[in-house]
Design an enzyme around this catalytic site. Structure first.
Site, PDB file in Angstrom:
ATOM      1  N   GLY A 196       0.834  -1.191   0.000  1.00 36.49           N
ATOM      2  CA  GLY A 196       0.000   0.000   0.000  1.00 36.49           C
ATOM      3  C   GLY A 196       0.869   1.241   0.000  1.00 36.49           C
ATOM      4  N   ALA A 197       1.281   1.685  -1.197  1.00 29.15           N
ATOM      5  CA  ALA A 197       2.206   2.822  -1.299  1.00 29.15           C
ATOM      6  C   ALA A 197       1.446   4.126  -1.475  1.00 29.15           C
ATOM      7  CB  ALA A 197       3.173   2.600  -2.455  1.00 29.15           C
ATOM      8  N   GLY A 198       0.395   4.305  -0.676  1.00 24.14           N
ATOM      9  CA  GLY A 198      -0.369   5.544  -0.722  1.00 24.14           C
ATOM     10  C   GLY A 198       0.323   6.641   0.057  1.00 24.14           C
ATOM     11  N   GLY A 230       2.422   5.135   3.282  1.00 19.45           N
ATOM     12  CA  GLY A 230       3.245   4.064   2.742  1.00 19.45           C
ATOM     13  C   GLY A 230       4.227   4.555   1.693  1.00 19.45           C
ATOM     14  N   LYS A 250      -3.679   6.814  20.051  1.00 20.98           N
ATOM     15  CA  LYS A 250      -3.952   7.329  18.711  1.00 20.98           C
ATOM     16  C   LYS A 250      -5.466   7.334  18.432  1.00 20.98           C
ATOM     17  CE  LYS A 250      -2.800   8.525  14.395  1.00 20.98           C
ATOM     18  NZ  LYS A 250      -2.122   7.616  13.457  1.00 20.98           N
ATOM     19  N   SER A 288      -7.275  11.640   7.422  1.00 18.04           N
ATOM     20  CA  SER A 288      -7.559  10.635   6.394  1.00 18.04           C
ATOM     21  C   SER A 288      -9.064  10.408   6.219  1.00 18.04           C
ATOM     22  CB  SER A 288      -6.855   9.323   6.720  1.00 18.04           C
ATOM     23  OG  SER A 288      -7.312   8.795   7.954  1.00 18.04           O
TER      24      SER A 288
END
Length: 334
Positions: free
Chosen positions: A7-9, A12, A209, A275
């Protein structure tokens, strides 16, 4: 190290660039135009005045990359059901798999101390079975990311917190004996420009968090504002404090009393779209169940009244439902 970022969003992609530039063998799993751009041009990270570029191996399936030293599952919680069925080829007998999702996470009940109250049955916990079919519990690391990022364009990540990028990692089993291994891994993150302090009890870190997200992020979503909008409006500031106090009561009832001051946390809110709001605006699946409805379920299991949280939950759930951005079965009746 061989590191795969699943997940290279936003986050990432940020970490993929930093780890690749630090000399690690980095591969990424992505999809669509983002994947095409990474294959053609690599990943570009804009952070402050810097523009950092890295070439990484990229694909839409983990199969070609083989077993890794470390896998960072950097997707949203909404993508985890698909990943549970696909992650197997990346996991060897010594692979460490980091899950740094926002909100309540699938591994929370796995190895939970017997002295703590039993958590409610919520949908995310059903993923323990498929994930543990692909890896042992001692290979699983909980993770917490504090870093404000967004995908500015395909292949381009914008970091909105240049001086504040951190990933905390720890075993989900407090009796784990991997102290030296974790110290070495944290050192590698630090050398790549990713702060990685020892969070201690990882479930306490999850609640820390979560309490923050269920306060600032949900108000930002409900008002279509950056997170610091809750600080700039007196009425919203009071709602923030109430939600945070309710969240602290929920965490304490489930064995995790937290030393958090609502006013101090309010003062730290960033001028950044959380997000939840990014996903809502871009019509992407939303983590409402994990960030908002999970604490509601935990509150009800502990018989704690949370009137402000319940109100916020009803509002943001309606927003997400109207756009078809959350699953039909949320595990909580509002």
């Amino acid at each position: 190290m061989r590191i795969c970022i699943y997940g290279a969003g936003a986050s990432g992609g940020h970490f993929a660039v930093r780890l690749a530039l630090a000399g690690h063998d980095v591969s990424v799993i992505a999809r669509g135009p983002h994947l095409a751009a990474i294959k053609q041009h690599g990943l570009l990270l804009r952070t402050g005045k810097d523009a950092l570029s890295a070439q990484v191996a990229a694909g839409d399936s983990p199969a070609p990359f083989g077993p890794q030293d470390v896998v960072i599952v950097a997707t949203k919680a909404t993508a985890l059901p698909v990943i549970a069925a696909q992650i197997g080829p990346l996991v060897g007998k010594d692979t460490l798999v980091i899950f740094p999702q926002n909100g309540m996470t699938w591994w929370y009940p796995v190895g939970l101390p017997a002295s703590h109250p039993k958590p409610p049955a919520i949908p995310i916990f059903e993923l323990a079975k498929p994930f543990l079919a692909a890896m042992r519990p001692d290979q699983v690391l909980g993770g917490i990311i504090y870093s404000a990022n967004e995908v500015e364009a395909p292949g381009v990540i914008k970091n909105n917190s240049p001086a504040h990028n951190r990933m905390e990692i720890a075993p989900i089993d407090q009796a784990s004996a991997m102290r030296d291994t974790l110290s070495a891994l944290r050192a590698e993150f630090e050398s790549a420009g990713i702060l990685s302090p020892d969070p201690g009890d990882i479930r306490a870190a999850v609640w820390t968090k979560l309490v923050n997200n269920m306060s600032g992020s949900t108000i930002g979503l409900a008002t279509a504002s950056p997170s610091d909008g809750a600080r700039k409006d007196a009425a919203l500031s009071e709602i923030y404090r109430r939600v945070m106090r309710e969240g602290l009561s929920i965490a304490a009832a489930h064995g995790y009393p937290l030393d958090l001051d609502p006013d101090r946390m309010l003062a730290r809110l960033l001028n950044h779209k959380a997000s939840l709001l990014q996903d809502y605006e871009q019509h992407r699946p939303m983590e409402v169940a994990e960030i908002v409805l999970a604490p509601v379920a935990f509150a009800r299991a502990a018989k704690i009244a949370t009137p402000t949280l319940d109100t916020i939950a009803a509002i943001v759930t309606k927003l997400a439902k109207d756009r078809g951005l959350i699953a039909a079965d949320l595990g909580v009746d509002l």
